[in-house]
Design a protein around this motif. Structure first.
Motif, PDB file in Angstrom:
ATOM      1  N   PRO A 156       0.808  -1.234   0.000  1.00  0.00           N
ATOM      2  CA  PRO A 156       0.000   0.000   0.000  1.00  0.00           C
ATOM      3  C   PRO A 156       0.835   1.276   0.000  1.00  0.00           C
ATOM      4  N   LEU A 157       0.201   2.374  -0.375  1.00  0.00           N
ATOM      5  CA  LEU A 157       0.834   3.695  -0.412  1.00  0.00           C
ATOM      6  C   LEU A 157       0.817   4.283   0.991  1.00  0.00           C
ATOM      7  N   GLU A 158       1.760   3.837   1.811  1.00  0.00           N
ATOM      8  CA  GLU A 158       1.768   4.166   3.232  1.00  0.00           C
ATOM      9  C   GLU A 158       3.004   4.968   3.626  1.00  0.00           C
ATOM     10  N   GLY A 159       3.630   5.598   2.639  1.00  0.00           N
ATOM     11  CA  GLY A 159       4.939   6.215   2.860  1.00  0.00           C
ATOM     12  C   GLY A 159       5.984   5.342   2.191  1.00  0.00           C
ATOM     13  N   ARG A 160       7.002   5.968   1.624  1.00  0.00           N
ATOM     14  CA  ARG A 160       7.924   5.256   0.760  1.00  0.00           C
ATOM     15  C   ARG A 160       8.859   4.303   1.497  1.00  0.00           C
ATOM     16  N   HIS A 161       9.000   3.102   0.939  1.00  0.00           N
ATOM     17  CA  HIS A 161       9.948   2.106   1.450  1.00  0.00           C
ATOM     18  C   HIS A 161      10.209   1.077   0.368  1.00  0.00           C
ATOM     19  N   SER A 162      10.993   0.057   0.673  1.00  0.00           N
ATOM     20  CA  SER A 162      11.415  -0.908  -0.348  1.00  0.00           C
ATOM     21  C   SER A 162      10.301  -1.829  -0.807  1.00  0.00           C
ATOM     22  N   GLY A 163       9.175  -1.834  -0.117  1.00  0.00           N
ATOM     23  CA  GLY A 163       8.082  -2.736  -0.473  1.00  0.00           C
ATOM     24  C   GLY A 163       7.001  -2.123  -1.328  1.00  0.00           C
ATOM     25  N   ASN A 164       7.146  -0.848  -1.723  1.00  0.00           N
ATOM     26  CA  ASN A 164       6.062  -0.249  -2.507  1.00  0.00           C
ATOM     27  C   ASN A 164       6.543   0.664  -3.642  1.00  0.00           C
ATOM     28  N   GLY A 165       7.742   0.411  -4.134  1.00  0.00           N
ATOM     29  CA  GLY A 165       8.246   1.223  -5.248  1.00  0.00           C
ATOM     30  C   GLY A 165       7.391   1.109  -6.495  1.00  0.00           C
ATOM     31  N   PHE A 166       6.907  -0.096  -6.776  1.00  0.00           N
ATOM     32  CA  PHE A 166       6.114  -0.302  -7.988  1.00  0.00           C
ATOM     33  C   PHE A 166       4.691   0.228  -7.826  1.00  0.00           C
ATOM     34  N   SER A 167       4.124   0.088  -6.637  1.00  0.00           N
ATOM     35  CA  SER A 167       2.766   0.597  -6.434  1.00  0.00           C
ATOM     36  C   SER A 167       2.735   2.118  -6.506  1.00  0.00           C
ATOM     37  N   TYR A 168       3.772   2.786  -5.971  1.00  0.00           N
ATOM     38  CA  TYR A 168       3.840   4.241  -6.096  1.00  0.00           C
ATOM     39  C   TYR A 168       4.049   4.657  -7.553  1.00  0.00           C
ATOM     40  N   ALA A 169       4.927   3.953  -8.274  1.00  0.00           N
ATOM     41  CA  ALA A 169       5.158   4.286  -9.680  1.00  0.00           C
ATOM     42  C   ALA A 169       3.890   4.080 -10.502  1.00  0.00           C
ATOM     43  N   LYS A 170       3.139   3.050 -10.174  1.00  0.00           N
ATOM     44  CA  LYS A 170       1.882   2.781 -10.874  1.00  0.00           C
ATOM     45  C   LYS A 170       0.858   3.878 -10.567  1.00  0.00           C
ATOM     46  N   HIS A 171       0.738   4.206  -9.292  1.00  0.00           N
ATOM     47  CA  HIS A 171      -0.227   5.215  -8.844  1.00  0.00           C
ATOM     48  C   HIS A 171       0.038   6.578  -9.478  1.00  0.00           C
ATOM     49  N   GLU A 172       1.312   6.902  -9.667  1.00  0.00           N
ATOM     50  CA  GLU A 172       1.678   8.220 -10.184  1.00  0.00           C
ATOM     51  C   GLU A 172       1.810   8.255 -11.703  1.00  0.00           C
ATOM     52  N   GLY A 173       1.518   7.140 -12.363  1.00  0.00           N
ATOM     53  CA  GLY A 173       1.448   7.137 -13.817  1.00  0.00           C
ATOM     54  C   GLY A 173       2.754   6.904 -14.548  1.00  0.00           C
ATOM     55  N   PHE A 174       3.801   6.458 -13.838  1.00  0.00           N
ATOM     56  CA  PHE A 174       5.080   6.189 -14.486  1.00  0.00           C
ATOM     57  C   PHE A 174       5.195   4.734 -14.951  1.00  0.00           C
ATOM     58  N   LEU A 175       4.411   3.858 -14.351  1.00  0.00           N
ATOM     59  CA  LEU A 175       4.461   2.422 -14.648  1.00  0.00           C
ATOM     60  C   LEU A 175       3.162   1.993 -15.309  1.00  0.00           C
ATOM     61  N   ASN A 176       3.288   1.294 -16.414  1.00  0.00           N
ATOM     62  CA  ASN A 176       2.120   0.764 -17.114  1.00  0.00           C
ATOM     63  C   ASN A 176       1.992  -0.734 -16.807  1.00  0.00           C
ATOM     64  N   ASN A 177       2.440  -1.607 -17.683  1.00  0.00           N
ATOM     65  CA  ASN A 177       2.363  -3.047 -17.434  1.00  0.00           C
ATOM     66  C   ASN A 177       3.497  -3.492 -16.514  1.00  0.00           C
ATOM     67  N   TYR A 178       3.168  -4.304 -15.539  1.00  0.00           N
ATOM     68  CA  TYR A 178       4.144  -4.766 -14.546  1.00  0.00           C
ATOM     69  C   TYR A 178       4.015  -6.276 -14.398  1.00  0.00           C
ATOM     70  N   PHE A 179       5.125  -6.998 -14.684  1.00  0.00           N
ATOM     71  CA  PHE A 179       5.121  -8.455 -14.533  1.00  0.00           C
ATOM     72  C   PHE A 179       6.078  -8.866 -13.417  1.00  0.00           C
TER      73      PHE A 179
END
Length: 340
Positions: free
Chosen positions: A186-209
């Motif tokens: 979850p988007l709970e403040g930045r850490h090593s477990g949510n880099g992809f979810s933040y990138a997705k939420h902010e529109g930098f990441l499209n498809n993620y495998f």
């Protein structure tokens, strides 16, 4: 850039052990020369790859983990630069730029009680500062038409890699992540477990495998998100390596079909490799050979934009072997990619 320490010819010469009738990889790589104009230097240097380190462990600590990932880049350079130059290597295509370092932040985190919600927020705000440095540096490298190879730190840095690349290309990009964990918390403040979810939420990441997730560590709430969103794809290590429901080659094709049709970043978390010292070392995971095959497969793809190796934890005992392992990975990538 305040936290960037450039790698100079003097640094290189201090690390290389020369021998008669041999040429080491490090003797032919290019080095940074100027603190004030490294942007222009990246643009004007005739190389394809820019090697950088991210020497921090704050993102891992902010995810309530422990690691010595801040030591990994230096350990890798010691070995990489002393590998042999021959017909299989391409050091002339590499600029070793340097590393982002955060000794003050590391000291600050030592003083925090990360079991306290207030102190945990302070640590996660430090990660946001690192995010800005990483994204700015990756932006400069990709905008100059070079391919970043990023070593060290926690998987929090995937966010900066994705953001910097997406901004440089002026489009969201895809990602393929070789990992035991989704890093889609979850988007709970930045850490090593949510880099992809933040990138997705902010529109930098499209498809993620996510390649080779460990079923024992898949949170049900995250799994439900993965199963609903068609832009998110995954397979599990158990499906590949335990139940034999899918071959390794077919699993590679799954990831390629999902995320390699347009520009993508290649992420490799050492947590996925069996018995490698990392922030979440595993006794059950992919072999080193499978990992190298994975790198070789995707490095050959025309749409690859960067390569990131993270979460390896370096101690005095593991330093030499870990540096040797990551050197194999880096050279596998370059050898497979250099003709594209």
């Amino acid at each position: 850039m305040k936290n960037l320490v450039l790698f100079t010819e003097t640094d290189r010469n201090n690390l290389i052990s020369k021998r008669d009738k041999e040429t080491k990889f490090g003797e032919l790589v290019k080095c940074a020369t100027n603190y004030t104009s490294f942007n222009a230097e990246i643009l004007n240097t005739d190389v394809k790859y820019v090697l950088i380190g991210i020497s921090e462990t704050i993102g891992i600590q902010s995810n309530l983990g422990f690691s010595k990932a801040y030591k990994t880049f230096n350990a890798t350079l010691k070995v990489l630069l002393n590998t042999q130059n021959n017909q299989f290597s391409h050091p002339e295509k590499v600029l070793v730029l340097g590393q982002l370092v955060y000794p003050e932040f590391q000291d600050d985190v030592k003083e925090l009680n990360l079991n306290s919600a207030t102190d945990l927020k302070k640590a996660r705000r430090l990660v946001e500062i690192i995010d800005k440095d990483v994204s700015n540096l990756i932006y400069d490298i990709v905008k100059a038409g070079k391919t970043p190879i990023i070593i060290g730190g926690g998987h929090n840095n995937a966010y900066g890699n994705l953001k910097g690349t997406a901004l440089a290309l002026n489009q969201p990009i895809n990602a393929i992540n070789f990992d035991a964990h989704t890093d889609f918390r979850p988007l709970e403040g930045r850490h090593s477990g949510n880099g992809f979810s933040y990138a997705k939420h902010e529109g930098f990441l499209n498809n993620y495998f996510m390649f080779g997730l460990h079923e024992n560590y898949l949170q049900q709430n995250v799994l439900e998100i993965l199963n609903k969103d068609k832009s998110l794809g995954y397979n599990t290590y158990e499906a590949l390596g335990v139940r034999n429901e899918i071959s390794f080659d077919k699993a590679l094709y799954q990831a390629e079909k999902h995320s390699a049709k347009s520009r993508f970043g290649l992420e490799l978390d050492c947590d996925a490799i069996i018995n490698i010292t990392s922030s979440a070392q595993t006794p059950s995971g992919f072999s080193v050979v499978q990992t190298r095959q994975f790198i070789n497969h995707f490095a050959k793809h025309k749409n690859i934009s960067y390569f990131h190796i993270c979460e390896a934890s370096c101690s005095k005992k593991s330093e030499k072997q870990l540096g040797k392992l990551l050197s194999y990975f880096i050279l596998d990538f370059i050898n497979a990619n250099h003709n594209l």
